[in-house]
Design an enzyme around this catalytic site. Structure first.
Site, mmCIF file in Angstrom:
data_model
loop_
_atom_site.group_PDB
_atom_site.id
_atom_site.type_symbol
_atom_site.label_atom_id
_atom_site.label_comp_id
_atom_site.label_asym_id
_atom_site.label_seq_id
_atom_site.Cartn_x
_atom_site.Cartn_y
_atom_site.Cartn_z
ATOM 1 N N TRP A 46 0.800 -1.002 -0.047
ATOM 2 C CA TRP A 46 0.009 0.096 0.028
ATOM 3 C C TRP A 46 0.901 0.997 0.043
ATOM 4 C CZ3 TRP A 46 -2.439 -2.841 4.596
ATOM 5 C CH2 TRP A 46 -1.442 -2.837 5.818
ATOM 6 N N ASP A 89 3.283 -4.591 -14.249
ATOM 7 C CA ASP A 89 2.198 -3.624 -13.546
ATOM 8 C C ASP A 89 1.264 -2.978 -14.865
ATOM 9 O OD1 ASP A 89 1.552 -2.675 -10.921
ATOM 10 O OD2 ASP A 89 1.351 -0.741 -12.060
#
Length: 464
Positions: free
Chosen positions: A165, A260
């Protein structure tokens, strides 16, 4: 297979016995492409595609209430949603997600068919986890204080997961509050949450709105939660799988590299480690998965729907904006094309600055192109024409330095800091130019109608 089906607007896929890396067969089915079309994303939000704009208006009213007449109008369209937001979750004693429980030495993340998606990935990556956290000092039963976020979760052992995160996300803020108190933070990772919960966790909701409560509102039902078995957290009773555990202060491990959404592998960086204390699931669970990569992928399709949801919020704060397009090929939020109803000199620059400072996701938008309302901002041909005929590089570029940027954007010279470019491709008025501006050529409407009728006669198959 998933990517090929997604690119063709195909169905949800279920693999009943996927092959594992050792050649064996996984016993848990894998489901992918749940959000592979905009229609399915809308259905997950509890609306038809036509209802997305009304839902966006309601979200705008929640974030920044408009004058009474406007707010009443927004709420009148969603009376059931308004009531559901005021409803406390129903806490159950037993739930389907806890039909099978593994604790302590029985915990083994290897029993889950977690995929290693790309050649070069560091290992298995959980891609649709709804990570539940709460700030230090709150009660486990106060679900209204929970944060639900979708973060990457890398499996690094039988009972260890890295949670990625970023500092501005809710999970990271909660983690800091527990670290400051010197205590381990309870965490629940929900896999196979219902679509409303998963999408609510990704929505840019106001901080005063609980994602879990909002998910229940979208589903038109009171949220049904159950206490986790080994951590003081309430979890969705109807989920497929829940991973419970603790994040100890200061314990990190290198996460990545992973392919990603930018289409590149990101560098490995240290992120918190979750020590798994239990895995619970339904008797016959399915494992929900996806992949992330250069668009198109499911996050890009979700982003297109969220673009429409965000427009009423944007227009409530900057009324002259008529439309905003976040091109999926530009990794959704990295580039924005904005059309405005231009009325005064310098207006395009004001809109650029307002957009960058409005919502957290726009702080990562490194290119903003502003056009007039006569430009179809979803047409690259129209955008190219506006840039070629209404923009001068010496006058119409606004460049900023050292502004916040996604850590995954390694094009930036420093991690987390990058420049931003605004391009004013609008018609120049007033003090913006000393020259007479050209008049746009347009076909006479009567001539256009005549041509359409004639074309229909000489080319019947033309669709006219």
């Amino acid at each position: 297979m998933h990517r090929a089906v997604l690119e063709n607007g195909g169905p949800v896929l279920r693999f009943d016995a996927p092959v594992q890396g050792d050649g064996g067969r996984a016993t848990m089915p894998v489901v992918v492409n749940l959000f592979g079309t905009a229609e399915r994303v809308a259905a997950g939000l509890g609306v038809t595609p036509e209802g997305i704009d009304d839902l966006g208006a309601f979200l705008a009213a929640l974030r920044s209430p408009s004058p009474p007449d406007g707010l009443r109008d927004a709420l009148s369209r969603w009376p059931m949603l308004k009531a559901a937001l005021a409803t406390r979750p129903k806490v159950l004693r037993r739930a389907p997600v806890q039909e099978v429980v593994a604790e302590g030495a029985e915990v083994d993340l290897g029993t889950l068919p977690v995929q290693t998606h790309w050649p070069g990935d560091a290992g298995p990556l959980i891609t649709w986890p709804v990570v539940l956290t709460r700030p230090h000092g709150t009660a486990a039963g106060d679900a209204g204080r929970y944060n639900a976020g979708v973060y990457r979760a890398q499996v690094i052992g039988r009972d260890r997961v890295i949670l990625r995160w970023l500092p501005h996300r809710g999970g990271a803020a909660h983690s800091r509050s527990w670290m400051q108190a010197g205590e381990a933070m309870p965490v629940a990772v929900v896999l196979g949450a219902d679509p409303a919960t998963l999408l609510s966790a990704a929505l840019p909701l106001p901080e005063t709105i609980s994602e879990l409560t909002f998910a229940g509102a979208l589903a038109g039902a009171q949220p049904r939660l159950v206490p986790a078995r080994t951590v003081p957290i309430l979890v969705p009773a109807g989920a497929e799988i829940v991973i419970e555990g603790w994040v100890a202060p200061g314990e990190t491990a290198p996460e990545g590299p992973f392919g990603d959404h930018t289409g590149y592998f990101n560098a490995a960086e240290p992120f918190p480690v979750m020590q798994v204390s239990a895995i619970t699931h339904r008797r016959d669970p399915v494992y929900l998965s996806t992949y992330t990569g250069r668009p198109p992928d499911e996050p890009a399709i979700i982003g297109e729907v969220f673009n429409r949801l965000a427009l009423p919020t944007i227009r409530a704060q900057v009324p002259e904006i008529r439309d905003v397009w976040l091109p999926p090929a530009a990794c959704s939020y990295r580039m924005a094309v904005v059309s405005i109803d231009k009325r005064y000199p310098g207006q395009a620059r004001r809109v650029m600055m307002a957009l960058w400072g409005m919502l957290p996701q726009f702080s990562y938008t490194k290119l903003v192109v502003v056009v007039d309302t006569d430009i179809d901002l979803r047409s690259w041909d129209d955008i190219a024409w506006a840039l070629a005929t209404r923009m001068d590089p010496g006058r119409d570029l606004m460049l900023l330095e050292k502004t916040p940027m996604d850590y995954l954007d390694f094009a930036s010279p420093e991690p987390g800091l990058a420049g931003k470019l605004g391009i004013d491709a609008t018609t120049k008025i007033g003090a913006e130019t000393t020259r007479d501006w050209g008049t746009v050529m347009r076909t006479d409407p009567a001539d256009a109608a005549f041509a359409e009728a004639l074309l229909g006669r000489i080319m019947p198959g033309s669709g006219q």
